[in-house]
Design a protein around this motif. Structure first.
Motif, PDB file in Angstrom:
ATOM      1  N   ASP A 175      -0.619   0.365  -3.883  1.00  0.00           N
ATOM      2  CA  ASP A 175      -1.732   0.267  -2.682  1.00  0.00           C
ATOM      3  C   ASP A 175      -2.593   2.065  -2.542  1.00  0.00           C
ATOM      4  N   GLU A 176      -3.729   1.728  -2.814  1.00  0.00           N
ATOM      5  CA  GLU A 176      -4.561   2.613  -2.504  1.00  0.00           C
ATOM      6  C   GLU A 176      -4.363   3.689  -3.542  1.00  0.00           C
ATOM      7  N   PRO A 177      -4.827   2.946  -5.146  1.00  0.00           N
ATOM      8  CA  PRO A 177      -4.162   3.536  -6.151  1.00  0.00           C
ATOM      9  C   PRO A 177      -5.302   5.140  -6.795  1.00  0.00           C
ATOM     10  N   THR A 236       6.194  -7.351  12.477  1.00  0.00           N
ATOM     11  CA  THR A 236       5.489  -7.185  14.373  1.00  0.00           C
ATOM     12  C   THR A 236       6.649  -5.749  14.771  1.00  0.00           C
ATOM     13  N   PHE A 237       5.926  -4.435  14.877  1.00  0.00           N
ATOM     14  CA  PHE A 237       6.982  -3.732  15.110  1.00  0.00           C
ATOM     15  C   PHE A 237       7.204  -3.364  16.567  1.00  0.00           C
ATOM     16  N   GLY A 238       7.635  -3.241  16.761  1.00  0.00           N
ATOM     17  CA  GLY A 238       7.473  -3.630  18.821  1.00  0.00           C
ATOM     18  C   GLY A 238       6.547  -4.018  19.074  1.00  0.00           C
ATOM     19  N   THR A 239       5.919  -3.967  20.086  1.00  0.00           N
ATOM     20  CA  THR A 239       5.131  -5.158  21.042  1.00  0.00           C
ATOM     21  C   THR A 239       3.591  -5.081  19.821  1.00  0.00           C
ATOM     22  N   LEU A 240       3.670  -4.306  18.469  1.00  0.00           N
ATOM     23  CA  LEU A 240       2.291  -4.879  17.663  1.00  0.00           C
ATOM     24  C   LEU A 240       2.347  -5.285  16.454  1.00  0.00           C
ATOM     25  N   LYS A 241       1.595  -5.466  16.275  1.00  0.00           N
ATOM     26  CA  LYS A 241       1.633  -6.503  15.384  1.00  0.00           C
ATOM     27  C   LYS A 241       1.077  -6.262  14.135  1.00  0.00           C
ATOM     28  N   ALA A 242       1.130  -5.625  13.481  1.00  0.00           N
ATOM     29  CA  ALA A 242       0.890  -5.319  12.256  1.00  0.00           C
ATOM     30  C   ALA A 242       0.190  -6.089  11.310  1.00  0.00           C
ATOM     31  N   VAL A 243       0.583  -6.926  10.844  1.00  0.00           N
ATOM     32  CA  VAL A 243       0.259  -7.858   9.672  1.00  0.00           C
ATOM     33  C   VAL A 243       0.385  -9.563  10.618  1.00  0.00           C
ATOM     34  N   THR A 282      -7.133  -0.754  -1.144  1.00  0.00           N
ATOM     35  CA  THR A 282      -8.229  -0.369  -0.556  1.00  0.00           C
ATOM     36  C   THR A 282      -8.854  -0.192   0.663  1.00  0.00           C
ATOM     37  N   HIS A 283      -9.487   1.365   0.876  1.00  0.00           N
ATOM     38  CA  HIS A 283     -10.435   1.356   1.985  1.00  0.00           C
ATOM     39  C   HIS A 283     -11.764   1.982   1.576  1.00  0.00           C
ATOM     40  N   TYR A 284     -12.225   1.562  -0.004  1.00  0.00           N
ATOM     41  CA  TYR A 284     -13.621   2.013  -0.484  1.00  0.00           C
ATOM     42  C   TYR A 284     -13.793   0.918  -1.153  1.00  0.00           C
ATOM     43  N   PRO A 301       3.288   3.092  -4.702  1.00  0.00           N
ATOM     44  CA  PRO A 301       2.545   3.113  -3.485  1.00  0.00           C
ATOM     45  C   PRO A 301       1.796   3.856  -2.992  1.00  0.00           C
ATOM     46  N   GLN A 302       1.787   3.936  -2.104  1.00  0.00           N
ATOM     47  CA  GLN A 302       0.686   4.854  -1.417  1.00  0.00           C
ATOM     48  C   GLN A 302       0.712   6.010  -1.988  1.00  0.00           C
ATOM     49  N   GLU A 303       2.296   6.690  -1.229  1.00  0.00           N
ATOM     50  CA  GLU A 303       2.596   8.049  -1.150  1.00  0.00           C
ATOM     51  C   GLU A 303       3.258   8.513  -2.417  1.00  0.00           C
ATOM     52  N   GLY A 349      -9.781  -2.991   3.372  1.00  0.00           N
ATOM     53  CA  GLY A 349      -9.928  -2.578   5.197  1.00  0.00           C
ATOM     54  C   GLY A 349      -9.285  -1.473   5.163  1.00  0.00           C
ATOM     55  N   PRO A 350      -9.576  -0.858   6.665  1.00  0.00           N
ATOM     56  CA  PRO A 350      -9.775   0.138   7.110  1.00  0.00           C
ATOM     57  C   PRO A 350      -7.856   0.849   7.337  1.00  0.00           C
ATOM     58  N   ASN A 351      -8.011   2.115   7.844  1.00  0.00           N
ATOM     59  CA  ASN A 351      -6.884   2.647   7.746  1.00  0.00           C
ATOM     60  C   ASN A 351      -6.188   1.649   9.045  1.00  0.00           C
ATOM     61  N   GLY A 352      -5.068   1.313   8.704  1.00  0.00           N
ATOM     62  CA  GLY A 352      -4.358   0.846   9.847  1.00  0.00           C
ATOM     63  C   GLY A 352      -3.731  -0.489   9.843  1.00  0.00           C
ATOM     64  N   ALA A 353      -5.235  -1.719   9.081  1.00  0.00           N
ATOM     65  CA  ALA A 353      -5.037  -2.813   9.023  1.00  0.00           C
ATOM     66  C   ALA A 353      -3.928  -3.425   8.438  1.00  0.00           C
ATOM     67  N   GLY A 354      -3.342  -2.680   7.965  1.00  0.00           N
ATOM     68  CA  GLY A 354      -2.375  -3.262   7.413  1.00  0.00           C
ATOM     69  C   GLY A 354      -1.682  -3.782   5.793  1.00  0.00           C
ATOM     70  N   LYS A 355      -2.877  -2.996   5.016  1.00  0.00           N
ATOM     71  CA  LYS A 355      -2.384  -3.018   3.776  1.00  0.00           C
ATOM     72  C   LYS A 355      -1.006  -2.745   3.215  1.00  0.00           C
ATOM     73  N   THR A 356      -0.961  -1.732   4.121  1.00  0.00           N
ATOM     74  CA  THR A 356       0.493  -1.128   3.262  1.00  0.00           C
ATOM     75  C   THR A 356       1.741  -2.325   3.681  1.00  0.00           C
ATOM     76  N   THR A 357       2.127  -2.838   5.160  1.00  0.00           N
ATOM     77  CA  THR A 357       2.440  -3.149   5.369  1.00  0.00           C
ATOM     78  C   THR A 357       3.035  -4.401   4.758  1.00  0.00           C
ATOM     79  N   THR A 358       2.043  -5.714   4.271  1.00  0.00           N
ATOM     80  CA  THR A 358       1.709  -6.242   3.693  1.00  0.00           C
ATOM     81  C   THR A 358       2.161  -5.940   2.614  1.00  0.00           C
TER      82      THR A 358
HETATM   83  N1  LIG Z   1       7.387   1.746  10.549  1.00  0.00           N
HETATM   84  C1  LIG Z   1       6.608   1.172  11.817  1.00  0.00           C
HETATM   85  N2  LIG Z   1       6.575   1.803  13.011  1.00  0.00           N
HETATM   86  C2  LIG Z   1       5.584   1.223  13.488  1.00  0.00           C
HETATM   87  N3  LIG Z   1       4.359   0.863  13.435  1.00  0.00           N
HETATM   88  C3  LIG Z   1       3.829   1.191  11.893  1.00  0.00           C
HETATM   89  C4  LIG Z   1       5.577   1.028  11.269  1.00  0.00           C
HETATM   90  N4  LIG Z   1       3.848   1.053  10.101  1.00  0.00           N
HETATM   91  C5  LIG Z   1       3.056   0.682  10.435  1.00  0.00           C
HETATM   92  N5  LIG Z   1       2.878   1.235  11.959  1.00  0.00           N
HETATM   93  C6  LIG Z   1       1.461   0.401  12.300  1.00  0.00           C
HETATM   94  O1  LIG Z   1       1.255  -0.605  11.270  1.00  0.00           O
HETATM   95  C7  LIG Z   1      -0.346  -0.600  11.646  1.00  0.00           C
HETATM   96  C8  LIG Z   1      -0.728  -0.836  10.170  1.00  0.00           C
HETATM   97  O2  LIG Z   1      -0.479   0.054   9.007  1.00  0.00           O
HETATM   98  P1  LIG Z   1      -0.693   0.394   7.216  1.00  0.00           P
HETATM   99  O3  LIG Z   1       0.167   1.303   7.096  1.00  0.00           O
HETATM  100  O4  LIG Z   1      -0.009  -1.274   7.200  1.00  0.00           O
HETATM  101  O5  LIG Z   1      -1.886   0.297   7.248  1.00  0.00           O
HETATM  102  P2  LIG Z   1      -2.980   0.605   5.578  1.00  0.00           P
HETATM  103  O6  LIG Z   1      -3.662  -0.610   6.435  1.00  0.00           O
HETATM  104  O7  LIG Z   1      -1.998   0.517   4.479  1.00  0.00           O
HETATM  105  O8  LIG Z   1      -3.655   1.767   6.390  1.00  0.00           O
HETATM  106  P3  LIG Z   1      -3.664   2.705   5.481  1.00  0.00           P
HETATM  107  O9  LIG Z   1      -5.189   2.630   4.752  1.00  0.00           O
HETATM  108  O10 LIG Z   1      -4.318   3.977   7.102  1.00  0.00           O
HETATM  109  O11 LIG Z   1      -3.018   3.581   4.714  1.00  0.00           O
HETATM  110  C9  LIG Z   1      -0.291   0.145  11.804  1.00  0.00           C
HETATM  111  O12 LIG Z   1      -1.374   0.909  13.345  1.00  0.00           O
HETATM  112  C10 LIG Z   1       0.572   1.489  11.712  1.00  0.00           C
HETATM  113  O13 LIG Z   1       0.653   1.777  13.008  1.00  0.00           O
END
Ligand SMILES: Nc1ncnc2c1ncn2[C@@H]1O[C@H](COP(=O)(O)OP(=O)(O)OP(=O)(O)O)[C@@H](O)[C@H]1O
Ligand SMILES: [Mg+2]
Lengths: 302, 336
Positions: B164-166, B17-24, B197-199, B87-89, B41-50
């Motif tokens: 991560d998104e190789p 959880t980031f603040g109120t956002l449940k990223a995963v 991936t999102h491909y 990593p992705q970056e 999954g699409p952008n922001g799905a929570g892949k990188t966070t996982t």
């Molecule tokens: N450090 C952070 N602080 C606040 N919110 C974050 C943080 N890192 C990620 N998020 C949010 O968590 C959600 C998931 O992000 P994540 O990077 O895991 O997505 P992703 O699936 O990897 O997307 P992408 O395909 O764009 O890489 C997004 O809504 C993102 O804005």
């Protein structure tokens, strides 16, 4: 392609044993920053400009000492006596040169945190943190590279000051070694402080603001540029709480003999006995570096 | 070291959880030894966070995960030593050479000095960067940097690699090279790989199993074929010369056929196994005295499966139509 085939065969032998000491990787991290530093001498040159301009402008051109003695009918001997009583040495240039050593250390150490911010920005910090290298080693590496850089720069400033006429009558191996121990303690503490303040930051503007907020006050509430004697009473109190003052005081006692009986007789008073200067700086360095390592365990994350 | 039953990654209700956002939001999955497991999954799905949680870069807010037998909370250093991360970056230092970057990584892992240089050179050859080894990374192209990241991720002889998104932002050639390396790692070195991936075509062609993730939830896990099967089966289109009589009801009685629609002279039939049903359909049409003019069999693609799966979840979870519309746009973007 044939080459690639060969590489394939070799690349995945059984893994060798890894070094698991908590300090492994420390030298590699420090060295990386130092390589980047000496491969780019512009940075070094620019950082030396300011202390040299100060030395030239205030140490030579302005002759601040004359402000105190510019009454008619004052003899050369009387001027020297007043200087000695005010600066602990008869040469304001030498007095200022000692202050400039602290100046260059302070300004180099302040940027130790900036390098943490860049590494976070450019992703290297994430790479480092995904490896088993100790979080403490990451922080200590940043502190050490700053320590090495600032001591080398201080040595250059000292050499230039001597070339421009700094009084070397009191120089000895002990005086110079002691000076660098003092400067080492100062930069170790300050670098730890600035690295600590950057642990959570990935924003260089904030970091710049922090540097400006701390640097100039640390410099001007110390005895680096001006004698404590001429400061208002409240500022004299602040000076006593500023670790930079103790470093400068110690360096002047060692390099310029400002703790001598003659200086005392002329009315100069040191900030503290030399051993107290060392004790204050050692405590400062120890507390901040330990705090930095403890905070790195808690705060250094993505 | 490796868990019983060949499970190298065991994740249970992991969340962040980031603040109120449940990223995963409570993901549960397992990865078996030797497979390529994909997060799609699409952008922001929570892949990188996982991935960041599994590689101990981020502290999990809840749940647990065991990697190579090590708990990510209690044994983060053991986890770090036993896995590779790409990593992705881009993370390489631009001011030093590619080789220096890999050697630096080797030191950070604590590899013995006498081993790290030859190993680094081998890895650079593996990703075909040996000629650029002594050039500053600042002069590398995007594709070269991506390959350098891959080589750095392999420096500690990992058995499990996180990617991560190789292939994000790579041209077709470099992408196929990266695919080739990934397959090679699995097939020749028996590595286990976890990639995001999102491909769709990437997930389809590389992964043994895929988890579709959206808004921090895993919607479905399965092999690419299993996921495609959720579309409801193969589509058989049969054209007949005569529009009448309507034999839809008879076709629907054929085993495995799930759905029949008639549109003028054409029947669109959904079947679990298209190859078997199509023969029976032709027999049926002929036995009714009608003439088959054309027939086609379409296997459902992952594209359709993805849309169907994520689309359905939106309808179930969200009553707000506008939201659903926005999600659909996001998905369309992700599909590109
Ligand atoms: N450090 C952070 N602080 C606040 N919110 C974050 C943080 N890192 C990620 N998020 C949010 O968590 C959600 C998931 O992000 P994540 O990077 O895991 O997505 P992703 O699936 O990897 O997307 P992408 O395909 O764009 O890489 C997004 O809504 C993102 O804005
Ligand atoms: Mg991502």
């Amino acid at each position: 392609m044939a080459q690639q085939e060969r590489a394939r065969e070799k690349a995945f032998r059984a893994a060798p044993n890894l070094n698991k000491s908590p300090l492994h990787g420390l030298w590699a991290l420090t060295n990386r920053d130092l390589i980047k530093w000496y491969k780019n001498p512009i940075q070094l040159i620019i950082s030396l400009v300011q202390p040299i301009v100060w030395l030239g402008l205030f140490g030579k051109a302005f002759n601040i000492a004359a402000l105190f003695t510019s009454q008619p009918g004052v003899t050369q001997a009387e001027i020297a006596a007043v200087d000695l009583g005010t600066f602990g040495t008869t040469s304001y240039f030498s007095y200022l040169a000692a202050g400039m050593l602290a100046f260059i250390i302070l300004f180099t150490a302040a940027f130790a945190g900036m390098s943490v911010v860049w590494d976070r920005r450019f992703g290297f910090m994430n790479k480092a943190m995904s490896t088993p290298v100790g979080r403490g080693a990451i922080v200590t590496g940043k502190v050490l590279q700053s320590v090495v850089r600032s001591l080398i720069q201080a040595a250059i400033v000292l050499a230039i000051a001597v070339a421009l006429g700094m009084d070397t009558a009191n120089f000895s191996v002990f005086a110079i070694a002691g000076t660098f121990v003092m400067l080492f303690l100062m930069t170790f503490g300050l670098s730890s402080l600035f690295v600590m303040l950057a642990l959570r930051s990935s924003d260089w503007q904030t970091q710049m603001a922090i540097i400006n907020l701390l640097n100039l006050p640390l410099l001007f509430t110390s005895n680096a540029m001006l004698p404590v004697k001429i400061m208002p009473a409240w500022l004299q109190t602040v000076v006593r709480f500023n670790p930079v003052s103790y470093a400068v005081d110690g360096v002047r006692q060692m390099l310029l003999g400002s703790g001598s009986a003659a200086a005392a007789a002329a009315g100069y008073s040191v900030l503290a006995p030399l051993w107290v200067d060392f004790a204050v700086l050692a405590a400062f360095a120890a507390v901040l570096s330990v705090l930095g390592i403890i905070l790195s365990w808690r705060l250094l994350s993505k | 070291m490796v868990d019983s039953g060949g499970v190298v990654v065991d994740v249970e209700s992991l969340s962040k959880t980031f603040g109120t956002l449940k990223a995963v939001d409570g993901v549960t999955f397992q990865i078996r030894e030797g497979e390529i497991f994909g997060f799609l999954g699409p952008n922001g799905a929570g892949k990188t966070t996982t991935i960041n949680m599994l590689t101990t870069l981020l502290r999990a807010s809840g749940g647990k995960a065991v990697i190579n037998g090590y708990d990510i909370r209690k044994q983060p250093n053991e986890v770090r030593r036993s896995v590779g991360v790409v990593p992705q970056e881009y993370t390489a230092d631009e001011d030093i050479t590619g080789l220096q970057n890999i050697l630096l990584c080797a030191d950070l892992y604590g590899l013995p000095r006498n081993d790290s240089r030859p190993h680094a050179m081998e890895l650079l050859e593996l990703v075909e960067l040996q000629e650029a080894a002594n050039r500053k990374v600042g002069t590398y192209s995007g594709g070269m940097r991506r390959r350098l990241e891959l080589a750095s991720g392999l420096i500690n002889y990992p058995k499990l690699l996180f990617l991560d998104e190789p292939t994000l932002g790579l041209d077709v050639q470099t992408r196929s090279a990266v695919w080739r390396y990934i397959r090679m790692l699995k097939e020749e070195y028996r590595m286990t790989l976890f990639l995001t991936t999102h491909y769709l075509e990437e997930a389809d062609s590389l992964c043994d199993r895929i988890a579709i993730i959206d808004h921090g939830h895993i919607i479905k896990i399965g092999t690419p074929d299993e996921l495609k099967a959720t579309v409801g089966g193969d589509i058989i289109a049969v054209g007949v010369a005569e529009a009448e009589p309507d034999i839809s009801a008879d076709i629907a009685k054929i085993p495995l056929v799930k759905d029949v629609k008639k549109n003028g002279n054409e029947y669109r039939i959904k079947s679990e196994v298209g190859e078997e049903s199509s023969i029976q359909i032709i027999d049926l049409v002929r036995s009714k005295g009608l003439h088959v003019t054309k027939i086609s069999l379409t296997k459902p693609s992952l594209d359709e499966a993805y849309l169907e799966l994520t689309g359905r979840s939106i309808r179930e979870e969200e009553s707000n139509k506008m939201d659903a519309f926005k999600q659909r746009i996001t998905m369309m973007r992700a599909r590109r």
